[in-house]
Design an enzyme around this catalytic site. Structure first.
Site, mmCIF file in Angstrom:
data_model
loop_
_atom_site.group_PDB
_atom_site.id
_atom_site.type_symbol
_atom_site.label_atom_id
_atom_site.label_comp_id
_atom_site.label_asym_id
_atom_site.label_seq_id
_atom_site.Cartn_x
_atom_site.Cartn_y
_atom_site.Cartn_z
ATOM 1 N N HIS A 102 0.879 -1.179 0.000
ATOM 2 C CA HIS A 102 0.000 0.000 0.000
ATOM 3 C C HIS A 102 0.914 1.226 0.000
ATOM 4 C CE1 HIS A 102 -2.418 -2.953 2.351
ATOM 5 N NE2 HIS A 102 -3.495 -2.365 1.876
ATOM 6 N N ASP A 105 2.254 1.975 3.434
ATOM 7 C CA ASP A 105 3.176 1.015 4.074
ATOM 8 C C ASP A 105 4.609 1.407 3.788
ATOM 9 O OD1 ASP A 105 0.878 -0.594 4.265
ATOM 10 O OD2 ASP A 105 1.438 -1.765 2.495
ATOM 11 N N ASP A 340 -0.640 -12.536 2.130
ATOM 12 C CA ASP A 340 -1.252 -11.485 2.946
ATOM 13 C C ASP A 340 -1.404 -12.098 4.339
ATOM 14 O OD1 ASP A 340 -2.514 -9.345 3.947
ATOM 15 O OD2 ASP A 340 -4.157 -9.288 2.512
HETATM 16 C C1 XLS Z 1 -7.361 -6.712 4.539
HETATM 17 C C2 XLS Z 1 -6.981 -6.928 3.155
HETATM 18 C C3 XLS Z 1 -5.860 -6.027 2.646
HETATM 19 C C4 XLS Z 1 -5.788 -6.065 1.154
HETATM 20 C C5 XLS Z 1 -5.025 -4.946 0.554
HETATM 21 O O1 XLS Z 1 -8.065 -7.484 5.163
HETATM 22 O O2 XLS Z 1 -6.653 -8.275 2.986
HETATM 23 O O3 XLS Z 1 -4.666 -6.376 3.245
HETATM 24 O O4 XLS Z 1 -5.229 -7.262 0.706
HETATM 25 O O5 XLS Z 1 -5.567 -3.709 0.862
HETATM 26 NI NI NI Z 2 -5.773 -9.174 1.320
HETATM 27 NI NI NI Z 3 -7.332 -9.859 5.087
#
Ligand code: XLS
Ligand code: NI
Ligand code: NI
Length: 438
Positions: A102, A105, A340
């Site tokens: 992001h 980040d 993620d």
């Molecule tokens: C949050 C989401 C986020 C997205 C990107 O729950 O998984 O991390 O992947 O904004």
């Molecule tokens: Ni995500």
């Molecule tokens: Ni998530």
């Protein structure tokens, strides 16, 4: 290779299933070919910048406790630039070909939009250098439209038009830097694009605004010549009670209703599927059936905790199901498997970041090998095909090819009298079949 942040970890190697070295791959062998393609190309793994390099282990009951000796704890651009170099040391040592981030980040938010943009540019410069040095690529970029208090009621779905405008400016910039870094995609996850109570919400108007926002992004994409893939990432709730992109089916419907279907694919996350009350297999199958499965956020929830715990995948059954769908659709094109996922608060040492990713990658390697074996064996696919045999000839074929109507079907049944009995669904037998390979 730089060696400043993780001096005790060298490049992670494939040592095979017999290895007892916790800092080695037992299953993931990037150059090994399966079904004509290297494992590296099958998975297109990515590391999430937000969890791996910005996660502190904070939870609602306590502050972060992660040890990150390279981080001076400040919000300075220099610290962010240094962190970016550390990130690439990590990526290089792990041998992961992609990362995702992001805007906020990688670079600190400034006091003004202009300052935030300058901060981002300063860090993107380092990211670009590091990409060039290592050959590591950006899988997708995105913008954080949910942390800052200006998005308390959402971004593009806020009751406040200024929030929409600020979000647009942020996404514009995030798309530009994604393009500059050669990003292969751009993700929209609607963190607060939903509601907490319908008593104060004009749902229709908010959804129209979300669609308008995405159309503006599509237009701008064309304008700047960004060829990457747009993704929308479903999640049913958290932080809001209800998110408009609640699951795959809701997203597909939304994209169709607002004429966005051709412009976005889905980025599907395992833990979000669970929160939506679906299996990941359901979500992936639904998206793939519509030709809209683009990318995957690979993680898992905890059976006993009901929120988005974003743990690293360790369940071989789960990764097998995912790889069955991915192989079934012919593999990823622009997308990949983005971890993620975050280490547990209790796993606070830097080396835990390696253990977590190694485990996830090995679990997917097992899943790929098993899924490929199941496909080669062919019994599962054959069973499914045979189950629909009545559609291949006779009346079934007539219906499928549009050569039947209610009248002819009535005539058919009047003559035949009763339905030919079906055979069993054999669910348990098929579950046993899968376990043969696991
Ligand atoms: C949050 C989401 C986020 C997205 C990107 O729950 O998984 O991390 O992947 O904004
Ligand atoms: Ni995500
Ligand atoms: Ni998530």
């Amino acid at each position: 290779m730089t060696n400043a942040a993780f001096p005790n970890v060298s490049k992670i190697k494939y040592e095979g299933p017999q290895s007892k070295n916790p800092l080695a791959f037992k299953q993931y062998n990037p150059d090994q070919k399966i079904a004509g393609k290297t494992m590296r190309d099958h998975f297109r793994f990515a590391v999430s910048y937000w969890h791996t390099f910005r996660g502190t282990g904070a939870d609602p009951f306590g502050p972060g406790c992660a040890l990150r000796p390279w981080d001076d704890g400040s919000n300075s651009v220099v610290n962010a630039q240094n962190r970016a170099r550390v990130a690439f040391e990590f990526l290089e040592k792990l041998g992961v070909p992609h990362y995702c981030f992001h805007d906020r980040d990688v670079a600190p938010e400034g006091a003004t939009l202009a300052e935030s943009n300058r901060n981002l540019d300063a860090v993107v410069k380092v990211l670009k250098e590091e990409q060039k040095r290592t050959g590591i690529k950006l899988l997708w970029g995105t913008a954080n439209l949910f942390s800052n208090p200006r998005y308390v009621h959402g971004a593009s779905t806020s009751c406040n038009a200024d929030s929409f405008a600020f979000a647009a400016a942020q996404v514009k910039k995030a798309m530009e830097v994604t393009l500059e870094l050669g990003g292969q995609g751009y993700t929209f996850w609607g963190g607060r694009e939903g509601y907490s109570t319908l008593l104060n919400t004009d749902l229709k108007r908010e959804q129209e605004h979300l669609a308008k926002f995405l159309h503006m992004a599509v237009d701008y994409k064309k304008k700047i010549g960004f060829k990457g893939q747009f993704y929308i990432e479903p999640k049913p709730k958290e932080p809001t009670k209800h998110q408009y992109d609640s699951d795959v089916a809701a997203c597909l419907n939304f994209l169709r209703e607002y004429d966005l279907f051709d412009h976005l694919k889905l980025n599907i996350e395992t833990n979000h599927a669970t929160l939506a009350g679906h299996s990941m297999l359901h979500e992936l199958t639904t998206a793939a059936a519509a030709g809209r499965l683009g990318s995957i956020d690979a993680n898992t929830g905890d059976e006993l905790l009901g929120w988005d715990t974003d743990q690293f995948p360790t369940d071989i059954y789960g990764t097998t199901e995912i790889m069955l769908v991915v192989l079934g659709m012919g593999g990823f094109t622009t997308g990949g498997l983005n971890f993620d996922a975050k280490v547990r608060r209790e796993s606070f040492e830097p080396v835990d970041l390696f253990h977590a990713h190694i485990g996830g990658m090995d679990t997917f390697a097992r899943g790929l090998k098993i899924a490929h074996a199941i496909r080669q064996d062919g019994r599962l696919a054959k069973f499914v095909k045979n189950r629909y045999a009545s559609w291949d000839t006779g009346i079934g074929k007539k219906i499928e090819t549009g050569k039947a109507d209610f009248r002819s079907l009535e005539a058919y049944m009047l003559e035949k009298g009763e339905v030919t009995p079906c055979t069993s669904g054999r669910q348990e037998m098929l579950e046993n079949l899968i376990n043969e390979f696991i």
